[in-house]
Design a protein around this motif. Structure first.
Motif, mmCIF file in Angstrom:
data_model
loop_
_atom_site.group_PDB
_atom_site.id
_atom_site.type_symbol
_atom_site.label_atom_id
_atom_site.label_comp_id
_atom_site.label_asym_id
_atom_site.label_seq_id
_atom_site.Cartn_x
_atom_site.Cartn_y
_atom_site.Cartn_z
ATOM 1 N N UNK A 196 -1.449 -11.126 -23.954
ATOM 2 C CA UNK A 196 -1.761 -10.844 -22.553
ATOM 3 C C UNK A 196 -2.353 -9.441 -22.435
ATOM 4 N N UNK A 197 -3.531 -9.340 -21.751
ATOM 5 C CA UNK A 197 -4.143 -8.027 -21.586
ATOM 6 C C UNK A 197 -3.416 -7.259 -20.486
ATOM 7 N N UNK A 198 -3.317 -5.955 -20.684
ATOM 8 C CA UNK A 198 -2.612 -5.104 -19.719
ATOM 9 C C UNK A 198 -3.512 -3.969 -19.255
ATOM 10 N N UNK A 199 -3.098 -3.327 -18.199
ATOM 11 C CA UNK A 199 -3.832 -2.180 -17.670
ATOM 12 C C UNK A 199 -2.835 -1.160 -17.143
ATOM 13 N N UNK A 200 -3.234 0.097 -17.113
ATOM 14 C CA UNK A 200 -2.410 1.155 -16.542
ATOM 15 C C UNK A 200 -2.618 1.186 -15.035
ATOM 16 N N UNK A 201 -1.518 1.074 -14.303
ATOM 17 C CA UNK A 201 -1.565 1.100 -12.836
ATOM 18 C C UNK A 201 -0.715 2.262 -12.336
ATOM 19 N N UNK A 202 -1.217 2.964 -11.326
ATOM 20 C CA UNK A 202 -0.500 4.102 -10.748
ATOM 21 C C UNK A 202 0.244 3.624 -9.497
ATOM 22 N N UNK A 203 1.540 3.940 -9.441
ATOM 23 C CA UNK A 203 2.357 3.596 -8.280
ATOM 24 C C UNK A 203 2.684 4.868 -7.513
ATOM 25 N N UNK A 204 2.492 4.811 -6.201
ATOM 26 C CA UNK A 204 2.752 5.971 -5.347
ATOM 27 C C UNK A 204 3.804 5.597 -4.303
ATOM 28 N N UNK A 205 4.882 6.385 -4.240
ATOM 29 C CA UNK A 205 5.942 6.133 -3.269
ATOM 30 C C UNK A 205 5.626 6.824 -1.948
ATOM 31 N N UNK A 206 6.421 6.542 -0.934
ATOM 32 C CA UNK A 206 6.185 7.104 0.403
ATOM 33 C C UNK A 206 6.264 8.625 0.431
ATOM 34 N N UNK A 207 7.095 9.194 -0.454
ATOM 35 C CA UNK A 207 7.224 10.656 -0.459
ATOM 36 C C UNK A 207 6.217 11.324 -1.386
ATOM 37 N N UNK A 208 5.226 10.556 -1.866
ATOM 38 C CA UNK A 208 4.151 11.129 -2.662
ATOM 39 C C UNK A 208 4.399 11.171 -4.151
ATOM 40 N N UNK A 209 5.549 10.702 -4.612
ATOM 41 C CA UNK A 209 5.831 10.680 -6.049
ATOM 42 C C UNK A 209 4.961 9.627 -6.729
ATOM 43 N N UNK A 210 4.474 9.972 -7.918
ATOM 44 C CA UNK A 210 3.592 9.071 -8.676
ATOM 45 C C UNK A 210 4.201 8.738 -10.022
ATOM 46 N N UNK A 211 4.015 7.512 -10.463
ATOM 47 C CA UNK A 211 4.341 7.169 -11.845
ATOM 48 C C UNK A 211 3.383 6.068 -12.304
#
Length: 276
Positions: free
Chosen positions: A1-16
């Motif tokens: 299965x091919x994958x990709x890097x996705x950025x998640x941003x929370x309501x308080x601006x935190x990113x992972x």
């Protein structure tokens, strides 16, 4: 299965950032987020370009590609109306306790405010308290908020109490730092106090940090029974010395010798009596 890097941003601006499969459903992605960040699946709402992802839909159907940004909103239906301050239940592990206890905090609260809450609840000293995310080595900084560290419901915090720092003799301090071996505690005492005050200190600490304390015991210092009616100084207890807790009552013969003011009586463990 091919994958990709996705950025998640929370309501308080935190990113992972996290790898997501093109053929993953939104629900499978939420499960990965739960495993990665500990956020309950039922509390997650994922949105991309203002469109909320349906749990059964595939990620690729929302035109999500490498380094796309997905907004992660965390909502708990049991926590009041949307827009109100988010509260979290943190699980705290304190020294010498096998169980966790829970405190409720606002995610905007600082680490220092959390320490004050622990002090109010457990009576632990703020100035010697260190907080660590479970399994991590870095001390949480007082000025930062809970959200800065991504602390969520059911996050586990290790509470560490550092030994009291004693001043050097040159600074004029007259406190003694002693180690109570059986309980692995470091305590400060006045050298002129009678040793019996140590019982009160141990009892007070036992109520706060829940370590095991024998109901019937006496003290030994350098293999000699301690006369608790005499001061630490009078028992020749010095800076950094170890005091051991021994189960049971002082044998009658030793009590008689102590009453005769023979304060330093070698003690034999195997025969539970004084050594001539």
């Amino acid at each position: 299965m091919s994958t990709m890097d996705v950025i998640f941003e929370t309501e308080d601006g935190a990113l992972f950032k996290m790898k997501v499969g093109h053929s993953h459903t939104a629900l499978e992605t939420k499960r990965k987020i739960h495993k990665f960040a500990g956020i309950p699946i039922s509390h997650q709402i994922l949105a991309h370009q203002d469109e909320v992802l349906d749990d059964s839909s595939y990620v690729e159907s929302y035109s999500i590609a490498e380094n796309s940004r997905i907004h992660l909103r965390i909502e708990d239906p049991c926590r009041g109306l949307p827009g109100q301050p988010k509260m979290v239940d943190l699980l705290l592990k304190v020294p010498d306790s096998t169980s966790l206890f829970c405190v409720t905090m606002n995610r905007r609260d600082s680490i220092l405010q959390l320490k004050h809450k622990i002090h109010e609840t457990e009576g632990l000293p703020i100035d010697r308290m260190g907080l660590y995310m479970s399994g991590k080595k870095h001390n949480l900084q007082d000025a930062k908020s809970l959200s800065d560290y991504g602390l969520l419901d059911a996050s586990v915090i290790d509470v560490v109490i550092r030994p009291a720092v004693t001043q050097s003799r040159s600074s004029g301090s007259n406190k003694l730092k002693i180690r109570v071996v059986t309980s692995c505690l470091y305590l400060q005492v006045n050298p002129t106090d009678k040793v019996q005050v140590l019982r009160n200190q141990l009892q007070n600490l036992q109520q706060k940090i829940k370590f095991e304390l024998l109901s019937d015991y006496f003290f030994i210092h350098k293999q000699s029974v301690i006369d608790e009616r005499v001061s630490f100084q009078g028992n020749n207890i010095h800076q950094g010395d170890e005091i051991e807790i021994v189960s049971g009552a002082i044998p009658l013969l030793i009590q008689q010798l102590l009453a005769a003011e023979n304060a330093h009586i070698p003690y034999c463990r195997s025969c539970s009596s004084s050594i001539p």
